[in-house]
Each structure stands twice: as C-alpha cells, then as structure tokens.
Design an enzyme around this catalytic site. Sequence first.
Site, PDB file in Angstrom:
ATOM      1  N   SER A 156     -18.608 -40.282  -0.285  1.00  0.00           N
ATOM      2  CA  SER A 156     -19.934 -39.526  -0.065  1.00  0.00           C
ATOM      3  C   SER A 156     -20.957 -39.862   1.202  1.00  0.00           C
ATOM      4  O   SER A 156     -21.373 -40.525   1.859  1.00  0.00           O
ATOM      5  CB  SER A 156     -20.336 -39.029  -1.224  1.00  0.00           C
ATOM      6  N   GLU A 213     -28.432 -18.687 -18.041  1.00  0.00           N
ATOM      7  CA  GLU A 213     -29.658 -18.570 -18.153  1.00  0.00           C
ATOM      8  C   GLU A 213     -30.565 -20.709 -19.001  1.00  0.00           C
ATOM      9  O   GLU A 213     -30.817 -20.852 -18.174  1.00  0.00           O
ATOM     10  CB  GLU A 213     -30.317 -18.489 -20.280  1.00  0.00           C
ATOM     11  N   HIS A 263     -27.164 -49.400  -2.777  1.00  0.00           N
ATOM     12  CA  HIS A 263     -27.570 -49.611  -4.318  1.00  0.00           C
ATOM     13  C   HIS A 263     -27.692 -51.427  -4.225  1.00  0.00           C
ATOM     14  O   HIS A 263     -27.081 -51.938  -4.272  1.00  0.00           O
ATOM     15  CB  HIS A 263     -26.507 -49.062  -4.948  1.00  0.00           C
TER      16      HIS A 263
END
Length: 341
Positions: A29, A229, A110
């Site tokens: 990615s 929901e 990172h």
Amino acid sequence: MSDLKIYMDKDIDTELIKPKKIAIIGFGSQGYGQGLNLVDSGCDVVFGLRENGASAQKARDYGLKVMSIEDAVKYADIVQILIPDEVQAKVYKEQIEPNLRKGQYLMFSHGFNIHYGYIKAPEGVNVIMVAPKAPGHTVRSEYVKGMGVPSLIAVEKDITGDSKETALSYASAIGSGRTGIIETSFREETETDLFGEQTVLCGGVDYLIKNAFETLVEAGYSPYMAYFEVCHELKLIVDLIYQGGIEDMHYSVSNNAEYGDYTSGSKIIDADVKKKMKEVLSKIQDGSYAKEFMTEMTSGGKHFNELRDKSKGHLIEKVGSEIRSSFAWGNKDKLIDKAKN
C-alpha cells in the site's frame, strides 16, 4: 501544550529531494502510494523487490524501475523501507545493511523497528521518518486529485546535517506539503500510532461495530438494518468529525441523537474502558506488545491467522458484502484493486 508548527510547501526546499536517488523497498500500500507520487513529482525512484515476485510484476506494469533489494540499496541515496514491520528486521539484516554506505539516509514510515531496537543503523547513516497519516492508497488518490495527506517527520540520527530538510522535501514530494507536515520523534510516533490503532481506529471500532451488530441481531432485528445503523452510517459521522470536530458532528445530527450521545455513550465507554486503554498503552510503552507481536509473526502467525479467519467469518461481513455489491452509492471508484495495488 507546546506550539504547533505545521510545515507547508512554502516552508520547504522542495527541490532538495530531486537530485537524490530513492530506493523504495516494497510495493504494498505505502510503496505503491509513495512511490508513484515521487515519480510524478520528478524524483529518481527505483523499487527494491524480489525480482520474480508478484509485487515486482505489479510495479513493472506501472512502468516503474525494479531492481533486487541489494542493488537498489547500492544505487540509492535514500532507502525507504516500506515492507511489513514483522519482516523488516530480517530483510534489513540480510539484504539492506550489508549494502549501506556512509552518508545514506535510512528512512521509515513507522518507527516500530527502530524504536524497539529490532533494527540498528550502522555508524555514518542518517535515520529519518516520513509517515503519511493515511493508507498508501489514499496517499495516492489524494495526490492525483491535486491534494495530499498530512505527514509526520522525525529524525533519529542526523549525520550529514540535513536530515530534517531531506525528510521535509521527501514529504513534500509525496504531496504532504499541500496539506501539512508535523515534526515528532520515533518514540512518539510509534507509541501513539500503535495505541490509536488498537484502541480506536482498528481494534476499538472493529469490536464496537461487531458487538452492536450482534446485540441488535440477537434481539431479533434484521441483520441488514443492523448493518446500516451500526456500520454503514459510521462513515457519515466520521466525515463530520474529520472536517469539523465532534462539535460539528453534534451540530449536524438531531437533538435526539446528540442527547443519546451524552447519556448513553459514557455508559458504553466508561471509566473501566479507559482503565483498559491505559493497560494497552503500558504494554506498548514497555515493549511487551512489540515482543508479543514479533514472536507471533516470526513463529508462523498461527494465532493471528485464526483471529483473521474468525473476523472474516463474522455475519456482518456476509451481510455487508451483500449490501455493498448491490448498492450504487459509495460503491464506485474504489481505492483498492488487489490485482494492481
């Protein structure tokens, strides 16, 4: 609270990165997103990959220059390591470190392996970080739109005296100078990143959604209504918070929803949850989480894969897939195409 300094393109020598050769190690990615952005910004970029691997073929399909990891490291001035945390130390020891030379910049997105000591840079090598605060696919899609995602930068070792400036220029080239760049440290980035992922962004949201979904389904409600929901509508709420904070979200929702937030939210996320969050943070700070993760992954990842399979098999995934596949809104122009990126 310390003063916030945000760097934009106007504060950065955006040309500093251009003469430097950049090796991107990995084409996942972040390798995909950062690498293509650097190329489009006019940088000299090569990709260090397993020559017969699937990632190498994907990179070549984009017309990118691919080398072995060893040759890419020898070629480059900047070596940006963008392979998974759990394999970085092995690849570094076997393929990267023997080919480093003094004056190079060893870069990460990172701080995990540097902060916890799994990777130790040799003398004479700069150690810096440019960490976009978004997945690599978003790093790419925002850049293509003429925008960018914010990034963090950090300097662990500054041998040549220009490590911060180099990190800023690299961050600008991937688009972050359009939106904002903040300076931090390897320790702060690593520990806050892990904590955010585990308690809110991934772990917290994942289990909050699943438990709410199960509560409604077990009470006899349609799983499709439950999905809408507690899962589908989450993006609508997060978008409001992203753009204007919690206050804007409260302004946009109904008084009924806002009152329910105040009166029920604190019952779900209560003092006991905060106590557990502090326990999670403590494990991150003392290195025990890092040790647990690395032990699991280097021993074959049996428990990790069991957890992954359990999550994939949850009813909410079946229901969600069924809804999304037949639902027009929000189902176009997906960021991720696993065959290409």
